[in-house]
Structure formats: C-alpha cells, structure tokens
Design an enzyme around this catalytic site. Structure first.
Site, PDB file in Angstrom:
ATOM      1  CB  SER A  87      -0.963   0.023   1.190  1.00  0.00           C
ATOM      2  OG  SER A  87      -0.255   0.176   2.402  1.00  0.00           O
ATOM      3  CE  LYS A 117      -2.872   2.504   4.033  1.00  0.00           C
ATOM      4  NZ  LYS A 117      -2.136   1.316   4.419  1.00  0.00           N
TER       5      LYS A 117
END
Length: 98
Positions: free
Chosen positions: A9, A51
């Site tokens: 990700s 993230k």
C-alpha cells in the site's frame, strides 16, 4: 522501534532515497502526533498500518501511496492513534552499521 512492512500500500512512498516495499523494515520515531504529510504508523481497530497522514476539517485521512489502485484512503476521526513517524527504510538484506 522497528516494524516489518507487509503489503504494497506504500510501495511508491519514499523516505530519504528508499521506497517502502513489502518485507522492508521501517524505523519509526515513537510519537503520538503527526504533521500534515508525515508517513506514520497508525493503529486502527488494533491493527497497525503505514500511511501518509493528512488533516481535514474535523477528520484525518490516512493515504496509501501505491502502484496498485486497489488501496484507498482511510478517513478517520477519533478511532485511531498515531504510533510514530517513519524516519528510515531498511531494505531486505541490508546490513546496519553504526
């Protein structure tokens, strides 16, 4: 602290000159807050995720930075905790010498 990366990700995100790729270790500076644009380790529902952190008006967005479009931003309000900011990527097979 060190954290092993699982998944893709954040495989386009760079810390220094190194991308964050599956299997790498990331060195995380433990802290409870983050600035806009920091790459963070956040705890959501008991699970850690890496993230890019951004602030909205009354909410926060944890954004993936991936070559795979299946990853979507996570919008959160109070139900998450910043564990720290990623400060270095240690590639698989690299030797750490201080």
């Amino acid at each position: 602290f060190l954290l092993r990366v699982r998944g893709s990700s954040m495989n386009k995100a760079k810390v220094g000159d190194d991308k964050i790729e599956d299997g790498d270790l990331v060195l995380v500076r433990q802290q409870a807050t983050a600035k806009d644009g920091d790459i963070v380790v956040a705890l959501i529902d008991g699970e850690a995720t890496i993230k890019r952190f951004t602030k909205g008006d009354g909410y926060y967005v944890l954004k993936p930075d991936s070559a795979d479009s299946k990853y979507r931003p996570v919008i959160v309000d109070r139900d998450f905790h910043v564990q720290g900011a990623v400060v270095r990527v240690l590639k698989r097979g690299s030797i750490i010498i201080n």
